[in-house]
Design an enzyme around this catalytic site. Structure first.
Site, PDB file in Angstrom:
ATOM      1  N   GLU A 175       0.759  -1.183   0.054  1.00 27.65           N
ATOM      2  CA  GLU A 175       0.136  -0.081  -0.103  1.00 27.65           C
ATOM      3  C   GLU A 175       1.042   1.162   0.141  1.00 27.65           C
ATOM      4  O   GLU A 175       1.469   1.486   1.115  1.00 27.65           O
ATOM      5  CB  GLU A 175      -0.879  -0.158   1.359  1.00 27.65           C
ATOM      6  CG  GLU A 175      -2.186   0.640   1.103  1.00 27.65           C
ATOM      7  CD  GLU A 175      -2.122   1.892   1.359  1.00 27.65           C
ATOM      8  OE1 GLU A 175      -1.652   2.801   0.544  1.00 27.65           O
ATOM      9  OE2 GLU A 175      -2.355   2.607   2.686  1.00 27.65           O
TER      10      GLU A 175
ATOM     11  N   CYS B 285      -2.286   8.669   2.388  1.00 28.83           N
ATOM     12  CA  CYS B 285      -2.065   8.379   1.063  1.00 28.83           C
ATOM     13  C   CYS B 285      -3.185   8.623   0.195  1.00 28.83           C
ATOM     14  O   CYS B 285      -2.920   8.569  -1.038  1.00 28.83           O
ATOM     15  CB  CYS B 285      -1.753   6.808   1.142  1.00 28.83           C
ATOM     16  SG  CYS B 285      -3.079   5.553   1.891  1.00 28.83           S
TER      17      CYS B 285
HETATM   18  P1  NAD Z   1      10.450   6.735   4.155  1.00 28.08           P
HETATM   19  O1  NAD Z   1      10.115   6.687   2.691  1.00 28.08           O
HETATM   20  O2  NAD Z   1      11.902   6.686   4.574  1.00 28.08           O
HETATM   21  O3  NAD Z   1       9.518   5.958   4.998  1.00 28.08           O
HETATM   22  C1  NAD Z   1       8.210   5.808   4.650  1.00 28.08           C
HETATM   23  C2  NAD Z   1       7.900   4.282   5.506  1.00 28.08           C
HETATM   24  O4  NAD Z   1       8.492   3.134   5.324  1.00 28.08           O
HETATM   25  C3  NAD Z   1       8.220   4.524   7.150  1.00 28.08           C
HETATM   26  O5  NAD Z   1       7.243   4.039   7.836  1.00 28.08           O
HETATM   27  C4  NAD Z   1       9.516   3.868   7.416  1.00 28.08           C
HETATM   28  O6  NAD Z   1       9.789   3.189   8.542  1.00 28.08           O
HETATM   29  C5  NAD Z   1       9.526   2.690   6.446  1.00 28.08           C
HETATM   30  N1  NAD Z   1      10.745   2.289   5.891  1.00 28.08           N
HETATM   31  C6  NAD Z   1      11.599   2.956   5.246  1.00 28.08           C
HETATM   32  N2  NAD Z   1      12.713   2.141   4.736  1.00 28.08           N
HETATM   33  C7  NAD Z   1      12.256   0.927   5.101  1.00 28.08           C
HETATM   34  C8  NAD Z   1      12.981  -0.433   4.683  1.00 28.08           C
HETATM   35  N3  NAD Z   1      14.146  -0.027   4.154  1.00 28.08           N
HETATM   36  N4  NAD Z   1      12.387  -1.366   5.434  1.00 28.08           N
HETATM   37  C9  NAD Z   1      11.326  -1.219   5.916  1.00 28.08           C
HETATM   38  N5  NAD Z   1      10.423  -0.219   6.361  1.00 28.08           N
HETATM   39  C10 NAD Z   1      11.016   1.075   5.711  1.00 28.08           C
HETATM   40  O7  NAD Z   1       9.982   8.277   4.313  1.00 28.08           O
HETATM   41  P2  NAD Z   1       9.406   9.239   5.539  1.00 28.08           P
HETATM   42  O8  NAD Z   1       9.950  10.384   5.721  1.00 28.08           O
HETATM   43  O9  NAD Z   1       8.997   8.275   6.849  1.00 28.08           O
HETATM   44  O10 NAD Z   1       7.868   9.153   4.855  1.00 28.08           O
HETATM   45  C11 NAD Z   1       7.795   9.773   3.670  1.00 28.08           C
HETATM   46  C12 NAD Z   1       7.283   9.305   2.536  1.00 28.08           C
HETATM   47  O11 NAD Z   1       6.632   8.162   2.828  1.00 28.08           O
HETATM   48  C13 NAD Z   1       5.909  10.158   2.540  1.00 28.08           C
HETATM   49  O12 NAD Z   1       6.086  11.378   1.472  1.00 28.08           O
HETATM   50  C14 NAD Z   1       4.791   9.264   1.731  1.00 28.08           C
HETATM   51  O13 NAD Z   1       5.136   9.334   0.190  1.00 28.08           O
HETATM   52  C15 NAD Z   1       5.340   7.900   2.406  1.00 28.08           C
HETATM   53  N6  NAD Z   1       4.462   7.419   3.474  1.00 28.08           N
HETATM   54  C16 NAD Z   1       3.226   6.693   2.767  1.00 28.08           C
HETATM   55  C17 NAD Z   1       2.196   6.279   3.690  1.00 28.08           C
HETATM   56  C18 NAD Z   1       0.977   5.549   3.344  1.00 28.08           C
HETATM   57  O14 NAD Z   1       0.144   5.924   3.853  1.00 28.08           O
HETATM   58  N7  NAD Z   1       1.345   5.130   2.114  1.00 28.08           N
HETATM   59  C19 NAD Z   1       2.809   6.512   5.018  1.00 28.08           C
HETATM   60  C20 NAD Z   1       3.782   7.143   5.480  1.00 28.08           C
HETATM   61  C21 NAD Z   1       4.800   7.326   4.665  1.00 28.08           C
END
Ligand code: NAD
Length: 477
Positions: free
Chosen positions: A249, A283
């Site tokens: 998702e 999202c």
């Molecule tokens: P990010 O891309 O680093 O992290 C997003 C999520 O992924 C976080 O929960 C993080 O813990 C997890 N994550 C990151 N790298 C991972 C890995 N290697 N293995 C497992 N989990 C991992 O960035 P962020 O600053 O936390 O969030 C920014 C972007 O993430 C937002 O711009 C948005 O696009 C996206 N996001 C989407 C949702 C959603 O509901 N679809 C939720 C949170 C963040």
């Protein structure tokens, strides 16, 4: 009071054995309020063995008995919603009324999945020979690992846990390190309901280290992830390498189309409320506002008025309608997107700046005259920014709506039945909501296509993601 955060491994609450942890910041103040413990390799191994043992117990527990325990968990979380909501606000920032709504919805989700799993029917396929019977059955995929984010600390986890449990799987959740306590309280509800040890577990850590260890591990049979498209692609590739089932998702960039014949008051009211809900960190947040040129200015005026009237503040204050962003990364991202749009000729009609120096606040922002090549028209903002542009024809707006690689949610406002039917089929998106915001109920599918991922987190399809189909054929001896 903000609670002490612990992990839940093999039926016990624990700080883990790594001795490592990270600060939890209150986004309204920027100040630390607690610490999230990190799991060591030894902790993860213990969780994996417990998930394996828990699966053997849970798969043999009848759907009727699973349903009874899950319903109990739903009652527990509902009964604790008033205490959990301020905890979520302290760590995540959203207004306490939104936090309470999210916690109550968890009860609905658990109820629905537990009930629906009692109807995970197979089928009998008519045989070609009289002495043969052909049976199609559904079995749980096995132990699951789920990675859940910080924007909806309970909702993103409860969908995965409930679908997995309903299907008969055990699950290890790697919860959100920045907003861990409300997710911990969710897991506590399952534990206190009497779900056997090892069936639901909660760990925290460095996300990449945990996922790189758990996803390839032979005990794990399925991965579910909610987060950004970039990380989702990385994890899906790792899962593919090890032939694991996956639900993804991911990000979105929802078009919100307002046709010339739309009820403008309704459109502006519903779209602005959903744009700024959870400070835009959703999202399915409406993102590219595409408004017919004949109603463009009146729609902009109504939307700007709605944005300017929002009371921004600490989510614990009763009259706050929009809280801070969840972390400083989002404030930096908003500043970057606004300044890029302005440099390319866009006009800021409301907001556009961070608020104060304390906490991670940003103004509800409306930008018009935004060129298509501005970053905001191409990258998911995940924050309170609303770029509004105009269109002339149906074909032009459909092409714009489908232009990006995302395909999660889309919105349209029109009073024409013909346009409603056409837009419902022409938009490339996992979900299309017309004339209202009708997404995310437990009983309806929730998920995207294209770069927004695959699989569903709601409806029957969500349970399917945790089930294997088995074919058994037998000839009478
Ligand atoms: P990010 O891309 O680093 O992290 C997003 C999520 O992924 C976080 O929960 C993080 O813990 C997890 N994550 C990151 N790298 C991972 C890995 N290697 N293995 C497992 N989990 C991992 O960035 P962020 O600053 O936390 O969030 C920014 C972007 O993430 C937002 O711009 C948005 O696009 C996206 N996001 C989407 C949702 C959603 O509901 N679809 C939720 C949170 C963040």
């Amino acid at each position: 009071m903000y609670p002490k955060v612990q992990m839940f491994i093999a039926g016990e609450w624990t700080d883990g054995t790594s001795g490592k942890s990270e600060d939890i910041l209150n986004p309204a103040t920027g100040q630390p309020i607690g610490k999230t413990p990190h799991a060591s390799r030894q902790d993860l191994d213990r969780a994996l063995e417990a998930a394996k043992a828990g699966f053997e117990i849970w798969r043999k527990t009848s759907p009727f008995d699973r349903y009874k325990l899950m319903r109990k968990a739903a009652d527990i979380i509902r009964s604790r919603a008033a205490e959990i909501a301020p905890v979520m606000t302290m760590e995540q920032g959203k207004p306490v009324v939104e936090a309470q709504g999210e916690t109550m919805l968890a009860g609905d989700l658990i109820d629905w999945f537990s009930e629906e799993a009692r109807r995970a029917y197979g089928r009998i396929v008519p045989p070609r020979m009289g002495n043969v019977s052909q049976l199609v059955t559904k079995e749980p995929v096995g132990p699951v690992t789920a990675f859940t984010p910080w924007n909806f600390p309970i909702n993103q986890a409860v969908r995965k846990i409930s679908a997995a449990l309903a299907a008969g799987c055990s699950i290890i959740v790697k919860g959100p390190e920045e907003t861990p306590a409300s997710c911990m309280e969710l897991v506590r509800a399952y534990a206190d309901a009497g779900i056997p040890a090892g069936v639901v577990q909660l760990v925290f850590g460095v996300p990449s280290e945990v996922s790189e260890y758990l996803i390839p591990h032979p005990i794990i049979r399925k991965i579910s992830f909610t987060g950004s498209t970039a990380v989702g692609k990385h994890l899906a590739a790792l899962a593919g390498l090890h032939m694991k089932r996956v639900t993804m998702e991911l990000g979105g960039h929802a078009p919100a189309i307002v046709f010339a014949d739309a009820d403008l008051d309704n459109a502006a009211k519903i779209l602005s409320a959903n744009k700024f809900r959870n400070a835009g960190q959703v999202c399915v947040s409406p993102t590219r506002f595409l408004v017919h040129e004949s109603v463009y200015q009146p729609f902009v005026d109504k939307f700007v008025a709605a944005a300017k009237s929002l009371k921004v503040g600490n989510g614990l204050d009763k009259d706050t309608r929009m809280g801070p962003l969840a972390n400083p990364r989002r404030v930096d991202a908003m500043e970057g997107l606004v300044s890029d749009a302005v440099q390319r000729g866009a006009k800021v009609q409301a907001g556009g700046k961070r608020i104060g120096n304390e906490g991670f606040f940003f103004e509800p922002t409306v930008i018009t005259d935004v060129p298509r090549d501005a970053r905001i028209m191409n990258e998911e903002p995940f924050g309170p920014l609303a770029p509004i542009t105009s269109f002339r024809s149906y074909d032009e707006v459909v092409a714009e709506a489908n232009r990006l690689p995302y395909g999660l949610a889309a919105y349209a406002y029109t009073t024409s039945t013909k346009t409603m039917q056409a837009i419902g089929s022409d938009i490339e998106s996992g979900m299309v909501s017309i004339n209202h915001h009708g997404l995310a109920l437990p009983e309806v599918p929730f998920g995207g296509i294209k770069d927004s991922g695959y699989g569903s987190e709601g409806g029957l399809e969500a349970i399917e993601g945790y089930l294997n189909t088995k074919f058994v054929t037998q000839a009478s001896a």
